[in-house]
Structure formats: structure tokens, C-alpha cells
Design an enzyme around this catalytic site. Structure first.
Site, PDB file in Angstrom:
ATOM      1  N   HIS A   1       0.817  -1.219   0.000  1.00  0.00           N
ATOM      2  CA  HIS A   1       0.000   0.000   0.000  1.00  0.00           C
ATOM      3  C   HIS A   1       0.854   1.275   0.000  1.00  0.00           C
ATOM      4  CE1 HIS A   1      -0.077  -0.749   4.625  1.00  0.00           C
ATOM      5  NE2 HIS A   1       0.896   0.076   4.360  1.00  0.00           N
TER       6      HIS A   1
ATOM      7  N   HIS B   1      10.236  -4.286   3.947  1.00  0.00           N
ATOM      8  CA  HIS B   1      10.757  -2.925   3.884  1.00  0.00           C
ATOM      9  C   HIS B   1      11.022  -2.387   5.278  1.00  0.00           C
ATOM     10  CE1 HIS B   1       6.441  -2.067   4.478  1.00  0.00           C
ATOM     11  NE2 HIS B   1       6.652  -0.770   4.575  1.00  0.00           N
TER      12      HIS B   1
ATOM     13  N   GLU C   1       4.067  -5.770   8.411  1.00  0.00           N
ATOM     14  CA  GLU C   1       2.701  -5.602   7.879  1.00  0.00           C
ATOM     15  C   GLU C   1       2.187  -6.854   7.167  1.00  0.00           C
ATOM     16  OE1 GLU C   1       2.807  -0.789   6.980  1.00  0.00           O
ATOM     17  OE2 GLU C   1       3.282  -2.175   5.376  1.00  0.00           O
TER      18      GLU C   1
END
Lengths: 121, 279
Positions: free
Chosen positions: B12, B193, B240
């Protein structure tokens, strides 16, 4: 069944170059993050930009935190309890992208940082 | 009864929003990324789901650290978008589905997921960007949405196994909803990330590939990681992936892969998209 308390097997200190935003850090950085949360409002961003130090004081930041903020020193802000999701709202005021932040924190130039990202493909 | 037709998972990354707004889908930098969504769009076009349950993480727009739920379920008629602080566009509200939201809430509490309940919720890029990627021709799309927020800001994060179990419970709730609507469950975020710290820019392709495989064939494997192990392997924000795992948990049937795509880097992130069908 999962082994009990797997979190205990690895401590935040064991992940190099990484700041785990746990309760201790969240308490330390509460006012700093609260200030950054206020930057969801364009009006507050404007007020901050006009008088950064005064704005920091209105959120009762510590002297160290004020310096880190006015220096836009990301690692220092993290060490003082800043959370990156909130800090990004501060650095965004100055047009810094997450790649700019990455370059600053790793001591690389922006081009070097981008090359480092691409090299992991 | 309502039926979960599949799970979608997508990165996202905020810059995706601006790339869409500026029509950069064919630019050299963006093309491989956007092309990765085309087979998923074909599947969505064919299946036409009625409801999207979107598992996402708020980034300090709707929730602050003063009141931060671990799991929160939206129960609003519409979900507004708001200024996040760094120049992403604000859009008209997304359509909610409060009747089904309350069924979901009641079912989750019965299944001992003591979630927070929200009659107002502002959506940030973690909800908006995947919606724009999966429904690119209309914003907001006609599909009814139910956002489910999972805390990834403040440790302790919910354990991956708990997120997987939440997904299973969502699957149970949908199965007991008395319409014949088609539901798609979406998990957003990831893949590997790290934005903060001296390790900023960390990406782990091997781990991401393992995740893609595990989500298809062996989600329990991913559920065995601790949150800190996810941080170590996937980067601070790579944790996430728990939203992907939760979405996968909602698939109770035989699962097959519709499509997956993976691209390094978009911004600081290994970008991924995964679409799984539930038979």
C-alpha cells in the site's frame, strides 16, 4: 500449537539498526508523536513552519527533542521516542520522501541509497 | 449464506497513490508494478464481489497513541478519507455496509475476538491505495467495504498466529451472514521494507518469496513467526505481512493461486500482490 512466548526468544536489541517502538519508547516520545499527529492538519503544518521552536514548546517537547526536530535528525528523533509513521508527517512538511529519510539515516547520498534498494532485486 | 470467493493482498506504499493520480502506470519505473495487477483485475471483473473486508493498518490518521486498538472493525455507512499530512489526495467516502459490520462484530466477539467497534473511521493510504489498485476505473468503487484495522504502529503487535486466527473468525462470520453475496477479503501492506533506523532500505527477497509460497500452501508456517522475528526477517514495516496472513486465514476452502507478482523496489519497499481463490 505455537511455542509459549516466542517474543522472549529475540529481543529488540538483537535486530541491528532497528528501533522497536515499544511501551518504553512510546512513553518517551509521546509528546513528539502527538505534535507530529497534529500535522494531519494543513493549518498546523503552516503554524509549525512559521515558528518551529515555539510550536515544539507548545507540545512540551524536551530540549533534546526540539533540537532533533529543528535539525530534522531522524535517527535522533527515533532515539528520543519518535515513531516513523508520525515523523514522516513532520519531514513531509519539508518535502522529504522516505528515500530522503533512508539516505539520511544510512549516511548515503540519495543516489547511493536508491542504488542500494535496486541492488536487492 | 455469503461466500468468500478469495483473498487479495497488496502493498500500500503511499507513492502508489500519486502515481495513479498522475497517470504514471506506463512509466518505466511504474509499469512492471502496475502490470502485476492486470490478471487480478480480470479476475475481479469476472467475479464481481459485492463486499470487500479490508484488513489494513492505520498510520496515525484515525488512531493516535492515546487510544490505540489492537483490532478495530468499522461499522459506518461510509468511510471518509482525510489529509494524512504529506500531500496525498483526499477522496469522496468509500461505501460501508453497517448491517454486515455489526454481524461481523457480534460474530467476532462470540468467537472471543474482543475487537474495538468504530462508527466513524477515516481511511489512509493503507486502505485507499489497494482499493484504487483493485478498482482502478472508479474511485470510490461501487463495492461495499468493511475496514478492519490491525495495529502495526505500537509494540506489542498482535502475534501473527492471532492475526491468522482473526482471519479464520472473519471467515466463520461471513459464512453465517444470510445473503448470497460474494465477499473478497483484502490484506494490505508489506512486503519487506524498513523506513527507520540505520537498517533503513532493508529488503529480503528470499523471505518475501517464502511468504508468497506459505500464504498459498502453508499459512501455519508464517503464523509461527513472532512479531520481532518478522521485523528481523522482513524489516520494521515488513511486519505488515500480518494483514496478508489474516486475509489468508479467512479462506476455509481449497485455495488456489490466481496470480502473484513481486517487484523491487517501489519507493523503499518490495512491492507484492497476491490473489488467492477460495473453492
Amino acid at each position: 500449537m505455537i511455542a509459549a512466548s516466542p517474543v522472549q526468544q529475540i529481543t529488540p536489541q538483537l535486530i541491528p539498526g532497528t528501533y522497536i517502538f515499544d511501551g518504553r519508547m512510546a512513553m518517551k516520545g509521546y509528546n513528539l508523536n502527538r505534535m507530529c499527529y497534529s500535522f494531519n492538519s494543513a493549518d498546523n503544518r503552516k503554524k509549525f513552519k512559521a515558528f518551529p521552536e515555539a510550536y515544539c514548546h507548545s507540545y512540551h517537547l524536551t530540549r533534546e527533542q526540539v533540537h532533533a526536530v529543528t535539525d530534522l535528525d531522524v535517527l535522533r528523533m527515533l532515539q528520543l521516542g519518535g515513531n516513523i509513521y508520525y515523523l514522516a508527517k513532520l519531514t513531509g512538511i519539508y518535502g522529504m520522501t522516505v528515500q530522503d529519510l533512508g539516505a539520511q539515516q544510512t549516511g548515503l547520498s540519495l543516489d547511493e541509497f536508491r542504488a542500494m534498494l535496486a541492488s536487492q532485486a | 449464506m455469503a461466500r468468500i470467493i478469495g483473498a487479495l493482498a497488496s502493498s500500500h506504499i503511499p507513492s502508489i497513490g500519486n502515481a495513479i493520480s498522475n497517470g504514471k502506470q506506463e512509466d518505466a519505473y511504474w509499469k512492471p508494478f502496475f502490470d502485476g495487477y492486470k490478471p487480478v483485475l480480470q479476475w475481479l471483473d469476472k467475479e464481481k464481489p459485492d463486499v470487500a473486508i479490508v484488513l489494513y493498518n492505520d498510520h496515525g490518521l484515525n488512531f493516535f497513541l492515546n487510544n490505540l486498538p489492537t483490532f478495530a472493525v468499522g461499522a459506518a455507512a461510509e468511510y471518509i478519507t482525510k489529509d494524512e499530512g504529506w500531500g496525498l489526495p483526499v477522496f469522496p467516502p468509500y461505501k460501508g455496509y453497517p448491517e454486515m459490520s455489526w454481524h461481523l462484530i457480534e460474530s467476532l466477539i462470540e468467537q472471543e475476538f474482543d475487537i474495538a467497534m468504530c462508527q466513524e473511521m477515516a481511511m489512509d493510504h493503507a486502505f485507499i491505495n489497494p482499493m484504487r489498485l483493485f478498482w482502478p476505473t472508479e474511485n470510490p468503487p461501487a463495492i461495499k467495504t468493511i475496514p478492519v484495522a490491525i495495529n502495526t504502529v505500537q509494540f506489542p503487535l498482535p502475534r501473527p498466529a492471532r492475526c491468522y486466527a482473526l482471519g479464520k473468525a472473519i471467515g466463520n462470520a461471513v459464512a453465517s451472514w444470510p445473503t448470497d453475496e460474494k465477499v473478497v477479503v483484502i490484506g494490505t501492506g508489506g512486503m519487506s521494507h524498513q523506513l527507520d533506523g540505520e537498517r533503513a532500505g532493508f529488503i529480503n527477497k528470499k523471505f518475501d518469496e517464502m511468504c508468497m509460497q506459505a500464504l498459498l500452501n502453508d499459512p501455519e508456517k508464517l503464523a509461527k513467526f513472532s512479531s520481532l522475528e518478522l521485523v528481523r526477517e522482513a524489516g520494521a514495516q515488513g511486519a505488515e505481512i500480518i494483514m496478508w496472513l489474516a486475509a489468508r486465514g479467512a479462506l476455509h476452502g481449497r485455495v488456489s493461486q490466481i496470480h502473484s507478482s513481486y517487484h523491487i523496489p517501489i519507493s523503499n519497499t518490495a512491492a507484492g500482490v497476491l490473489a488467492l481463490a477460495n473453492h
